[in-house]
Design an enzyme around this catalytic site. Sequence first.
Site, PDB file in Angstrom:
ATOM      1  CB  ILE A 156      -0.975  -0.001   1.204  1.00  2.87           C
ATOM      2  CG1 ILE A 156      -1.959  -1.166   1.058  1.00  2.87           C
ATOM      3  CG2 ILE A 156      -1.720   1.335   1.303  1.00  2.87           C
ATOM      4  CD1 ILE A 156      -2.875  -1.384   2.244  1.00  2.87           C
ATOM      5  CG  ASP A 175       9.318  -0.817   5.600  1.00  5.72           C
ATOM      6  OD1 ASP A 175       9.902  -1.668   6.294  1.00  5.72           O
ATOM      7  OD2 ASP A 175       8.276  -1.044   4.964  1.00  5.72           O
ATOM      8  NE  ARG A 237      -5.768  -3.763  10.888  1.00  4.42           N
ATOM      9  CZ  ARG A 237      -6.208  -3.647   9.629  1.00  4.42           C
ATOM     10  NH1 ARG A 237      -6.432  -2.462   9.114  1.00  4.42           N
ATOM     11  NH2 ARG A 237      -6.450  -4.717   8.906  1.00  4.42           N
ATOM     12  CG  ASP A 261     -10.228   4.251   7.060  1.00  3.99           C
ATOM     13  OD1 ASP A 261     -11.402   4.658   6.878  1.00  3.99           O
ATOM     14  OD2 ASP A 261      -9.871   3.080   6.824  1.00  3.99           O
ATOM     15  CD  GLU A 266     -11.257   0.419  13.641  1.00  5.50           C
ATOM     16  OE1 GLU A 266     -11.660  -0.576  13.013  1.00  5.50           O
ATOM     17  OE2 GLU A 266     -10.318   1.119  13.258  1.00  5.50           O
ATOM     18  CG  HIS A 285     -11.338  -0.053   9.397  1.00  6.52           C
ATOM     19  ND1 HIS A 285     -10.761  -0.742  10.432  1.00  6.52           N
ATOM     20  CD2 HIS A 285     -10.679  -0.456   8.273  1.00  6.52           C
ATOM     21  CE1 HIS A 285      -9.799  -1.528   9.960  1.00  6.52           C
ATOM     22  NE2 HIS A 285      -9.739  -1.370   8.656  1.00  6.52           N
TER      23      HIS A 285
HETATM   24  N1  LIG Z   1      -7.830   0.994   6.478  1.00  5.70           N
HETATM   25  C1  LIG Z   1      -8.081  -0.077   5.766  1.00  5.70           C
HETATM   26  O1  LIG Z   1      -9.209  -0.295   5.303  1.00  5.70           O
HETATM   27  C2  LIG Z   1      -6.972  -1.048   5.486  1.00  5.70           C
HETATM   28  C3  LIG Z   1      -7.121  -1.961   4.439  1.00  5.70           C
HETATM   29  C4  LIG Z   1      -6.053  -2.830   4.138  1.00  5.70           C
HETATM   30  C5  LIG Z   1      -4.892  -2.788   4.911  1.00  5.70           C
HETATM   31  N2  LIG Z   1      -4.787  -1.903   5.941  1.00  5.70           N
HETATM   32  C6  LIG Z   1      -3.558  -1.847   6.761  1.00  5.70           C
HETATM   33  O2  LIG Z   1      -2.463  -1.516   5.930  1.00  5.70           O
HETATM   34  C7  LIG Z   1      -1.356  -2.293   6.371  1.00  5.70           C
HETATM   35  C8  LIG Z   1      -0.326  -2.376   5.271  1.00  5.70           C
HETATM   36  O3  LIG Z   1      -0.829  -3.182   4.218  1.00  5.70           O
HETATM   37  P1  LIG Z   1       0.130  -3.661   3.036  1.00  5.70           P
HETATM   38  O4  LIG Z   1      -0.710  -4.502   2.136  1.00  5.70           O
HETATM   39  O5  LIG Z   1       0.875  -2.507   2.494  1.00  5.70           O
HETATM   40  O6  LIG Z   1       1.134  -4.612   3.853  1.00  5.70           O
HETATM   41  P2  LIG Z   1       2.630  -4.944   3.495  1.00  5.70           P
HETATM   42  O7  LIG Z   1       2.990  -6.110   4.346  1.00  5.70           O
HETATM   43  O8  LIG Z   1       2.822  -5.025   2.029  1.00  5.70           O
HETATM   44  O9  LIG Z   1       3.431  -3.649   4.000  1.00  5.70           O
HETATM   45  C9  LIG Z   1       3.601  -3.338   5.343  1.00  5.70           C
HETATM   46  C10 LIG Z   1       4.955  -2.676   5.482  1.00  5.70           C
HETATM   47  O10 LIG Z   1       5.106  -2.232   6.827  1.00  5.70           O
HETATM   48  C11 LIG Z   1       6.476  -2.404   7.150  1.00  5.70           C
HETATM   49  N3  LIG Z   1       6.689  -2.392   8.591  1.00  5.70           N
HETATM   50  C12 LIG Z   1       6.457  -3.399   9.481  1.00  5.70           C
HETATM   51  N4  LIG Z   1       6.836  -3.011  10.713  1.00  5.70           N
HETATM   52  C13 LIG Z   1       7.351  -1.758  10.581  1.00  5.70           C
HETATM   53  C14 LIG Z   1       7.911  -0.832  11.495  1.00  5.70           C
HETATM   54  N5  LIG Z   1       8.048  -1.133  12.806  1.00  5.70           N
HETATM   55  N6  LIG Z   1       8.319   0.363  11.025  1.00  5.70           N
HETATM   56  C15 LIG Z   1       8.175   0.700   9.712  1.00  5.70           C
HETATM   57  N7  LIG Z   1       7.672  -0.158   8.792  1.00  5.70           N
HETATM   58  C16 LIG Z   1       7.249  -1.363   9.232  1.00  5.70           C
HETATM   59  C17 LIG Z   1       6.838  -3.729   6.515  1.00  5.70           C
HETATM   60  O11 LIG Z   1       8.247  -3.863   6.354  1.00  5.70           O
HETATM   61  C18 LIG Z   1       6.115  -3.642   5.185  1.00  5.70           C
HETATM   62  O12 LIG Z   1       6.944  -3.124   4.166  1.00  5.70           O
HETATM   63  C19 LIG Z   1      -1.986  -3.631   6.774  1.00  5.70           C
HETATM   64  O13 LIG Z   1      -1.172  -4.352   7.661  1.00  5.70           O
HETATM   65  C20 LIG Z   1      -3.267  -3.185   7.431  1.00  5.70           C
HETATM   66  O14 LIG Z   1      -3.047  -2.970   8.809  1.00  5.70           O
HETATM   67  C21 LIG Z   1      -5.788  -1.030   6.226  1.00  5.70           C
END
Ligand SMILES: NC(=O)c1ccc[n+]([C@@H]2O[C@H](COP(=O)([O-])OP(=O)(O)OC[C@H]3O[C@@H](n4cnc5c(N)ncnc54)[C@H](O)[C@@H]3O)[C@@H](O)[C@H]2O)c1
Length: 330
Positions: A156, A175, A237, A261, A266, A285
């Site tokens: 994302i 990251d 989150r 969001d 929640e 959300h």
């Molecule tokens: N609001 C929504 O509706 C919604 C929908 C989908 C996902 N999400 C959230 O978005 C998050 C990311 O999704 P994604 O598909 O990009 O996941 P992803 O696994 O592709 O990316 C997550 C990134 O976070 C990094 N990360 C982990 N711990 C970290 C830290 N301590 N410091 C900095 N970076 C760190 C990881 O290295 C990874 O690159 C999901 O885990 C979920 O919580 C929210």
Amino acid sequence: MSRNVLITNPTLHPNAKKTLEELGFSVFIASDPSEDALIAQINEHQIVGMFVRIEKITGKIFDSCPSLRIVVENGIGVDNIDVAAATRNGVQVANLSLGALAVAEHTMAFLLALGRDLRRNDITTRAGQWLSFNQPSFNSVPIMGSKLLIVGTGNIGRQVAKRAAGMGMELLGFDPYLSRERMAEAGIRKVETLEEGLAEADFVTVHMPLTDQTRGMFSTQQFAQMKDSAFFVNVGRGPIVDEKALYEALKNHEIAGAALDVFEQEPTPADNPLFTLDNILFSAHVAGTHKTLMADQAILGAQSIAEAIDRQGLYALNVVNERQLQAQKP
Ligand SMILES: NC(=O)c1ccc[n+]([C@@H]2O[C@H](COP(=O)([O-])OP(=O)(O)OC[C@H]3O[C@@H](n4cnc5c(N)ncnc54)[C@H](O)[C@@H]3O)[C@@H](O)[C@H]2O)c1
């Protein structure tokens, strides 16, 4: 090569079958998703593409079915697919991340709404208070040329990067798990510490999973490290952010504004103190979805199969084993 595709789950949105047929494929629906039944059906019809949901696509299936070229998963997680076996057999495995694209779009909406001060403009315009650019309270800031810190540059985060780059933003990424080179490929400059990124950024957007490390990662100290003109967005989150600390930072104008969001709890209670502030914007959300997501995703999956078959040697959208397939080319 045949143009036969197997859909392994009858509950997949009907757009998948419809689109595949429009693209000139014959579509079979698996009556039994067990390993042996799938192998028999794939070999009987010389299946080239599979569109799957939660069915287990095992190593034995890949090893026993040489006609297979692509497997598309109707979602992000591919833990039901033996990707290593697919790679070994030269089969592309693609996932569908419209949910991720929706989150990226929602993030852009938040960034633009904050930068353009849309919430206040809407309220004041409705109230007959014409907010002119020469008033001290006129708050819009430029998006182009501003610095966006992406915290969590996974799927994302990088989709956000692509869109923000299109708006002319300068991209910074924090990251620890992504290399400088990998970030550079996405046009992002890696910062080594969160503090360094926070001090530089005009906008900060959070895209991390909730883990022991990320819980409460944004609190009093982090908001203090941000510029007082900066904006903060959380679509990751809720518990990553200490809401009390965010409330204080916004109330005391230690940061300019925020958008959420996701919440610590929640649905968030109606008396959440953040609701008393006017420099914050909310959604419930919903970032990861939209009205037509499943229907659209089925079309995208069908198109991915067509892309892999019709443009032989090239990769479909979102191929999760693209690097590995490229690496094993002679
Ligand atoms: N609001 C929504 O509706 C919604 C929908 C989908 C996902 N999400 C959230 O978005 C998050 C990311 O999704 P994604 O598909 O990009 O996941 P992803 O696994 O592709 O990316 C997550 C990134 O976070 C990094 N990360 C982990 N711990 C970290 C830290 N301590 N410091 C900095 N970076 C760190 C990881 O290295 C990874 O690159 C999901 O885990 C979920 O919580 C929210």
